[in-house]
Scaffold this active site. Structure first.
Site, PDB file in Angstrom:
ATOM      1  N   CYS A   1      12.644   6.925  31.249  1.00 38.50           N
ATOM      2  CA  CYS A   1      12.728   6.192  29.989  1.00 38.50           C
ATOM      3  C   CYS A   1      12.374   4.743  30.291  1.00 38.50           C
ATOM      4  O   CYS A   1      11.463   4.463  31.057  1.00 38.50           O
ATOM      5  CB  CYS A   1      14.109   6.341  29.367  1.00 38.50           C
ATOM      6  SG  CYS A   1      15.459   5.784  30.436  1.00 38.50           S
TER       7      CYS A   1
ATOM      8  N   ARG B   1       6.510   3.100  22.021  1.00 38.05           N
ATOM      9  CA  ARG B   1       6.523   2.491  23.354  1.00 38.05           C
ATOM     10  C   ARG B   1       5.697   3.332  24.326  1.00 38.05           C
ATOM     11  O   ARG B   1       4.996   2.788  25.187  1.00 38.05           O
ATOM     12  CB  ARG B   1       7.957   2.329  23.865  1.00 38.05           C
ATOM     13  CG  ARG B   1       8.768   1.286  23.100  1.00 38.05           C
ATOM     14  CD  ARG B   1      10.142   1.087  23.719  1.00 38.05           C
ATOM     15  NE  ARG B   1      10.067   0.467  25.034  1.00 38.05           N
ATOM     16  CZ  ARG B   1      11.086   0.400  25.889  1.00 38.05           C
ATOM     17  NH1 ARG B   1      12.249   0.950  25.575  1.00 38.05           N
ATOM     18  NH2 ARG B   1      10.944  -0.189  27.062  1.00 38.05           N
TER      19      ARG B   1
END
Length: 275
Positions: free
Chosen positions: A230, A172
């Site tokens: 995050c 990611r």
């Protein structure tokens, strides 16, 4: 105070004269709700806390899990029996993300005696209960600001002046995949630091020495200003806790990638390098 507690230490304290308040924060990203698992069996006396509705505000410009309103958060904690001068232990199913979110919020809101059950419920060897406790109303009143917090502009600046860690999975970060947010990639200048590398195969945190070595390898020194983000400010809290174990006070970018990527005017970097 050490931010984690072992299952054996927790069992001993629960049997003692001043047992901690227990919060069950089981939650999975994109998974089923944690309440049925709680009802099927939890550590005796634990109160279930819902991450999506009680440890976060409504999704919007602030990201998928913005910080909750402090007054509303305080009401949730008081209903759970949290008191200003009494210890609290938080746990989840084992990965430490959701429990760390509760740990961080309580610490940020001024509670000084909060620990995470190392290894989560999977580490617990005692009996489980199906009874829903009715705790006495607590007295905890949040006083936000006890832990450092970043907004989007602050995160961008820190990526250049200090170390900004991206706690998501490496794919990611690189932008190879993005299953949730508008676009893949990372904040320019951020360093990839997946949370899975903070724990061992049983979900327990690595020793402070091993964590310190890990973060040193990522550029975090004794005097380094460090921040973490995050996807939506949940798993990053686990990294803030790991950094504390390693001796570093880190700031949390609560809006994280969901807030950053939601604003098309903000730059996006891809690939394995911070850039």
């Amino acid at each position: 105070m050490k931010p984690i507690i072992s299952a054996s230490e927790c069992a001993s304290e629960l049997a003692g004269p001043h047992p901690p308040v227990l919060l069950d924060v089981r939650w999975q990203l994109g998974g089923p709700h944690g309440r049925p698992d709680y009802e099927a069996g939890h550590i005796p006396g634990a109160v279930f806390v819902d991450l999506d509705t009680e440890l976060a505000g409504p999704a919007g410009d602030g990201g998928r899990h913005p910080l909750p309103d402090p007054a509303e958060f305080g009401a949730v904690m008081r209903r759970a029996g949290v008191r200003a001068g009494a210890p609290v232990v938080v746990y989840d199913g084992g990965q430490g993300w959701a429990a760390a979110r509760a740990w961080w919020l309580l610490r940020w809101a001024g509670h000084h005696d909060v620990r995470l059950l190392d290894g989560g419920l999977a580490a617990w060897t005692g009996e489980l209960s199906k009874q829903t406790p009715q705790p006495e109303e607590g007295d905890f009143v949040p006083a936000p600001g006890a832990l450092p917090l970043l907004d989007a502009d602050g995160a961008a600046a820190l990526a250049r002046s200090g170390v900004l860690l991206d706690a998501r999975a490496a794919e990611r970060y690189r932008g190879d995949v993005e299953p949730i947010d508008r676009v893949g990639g990372h904040i320019p200048g951020a360093v990839s630091a997946p949370t899975g590398e903070n724990v061992d195969a049983d979900g327990r945190f690595l020793s402070p020495e091993r964590l310190a070595a890990r973060f040193a390898g990522l550029g975090v020194g004794d005097a380094t200003e460090v921040g973490v983000y995050c996807g939506s400010g949940v798993s990053a809290a686990q990294q803030v806790l790991a950094l504390e174990l390693a001796g570093h006070r880190a700031a949390l970018f609560a809006g994280s990638w969901s807030q950053w990527s939601g604003d098309a005017s903000r730059p996006v970097a891809t690939g394995p390098e911070p850039r």
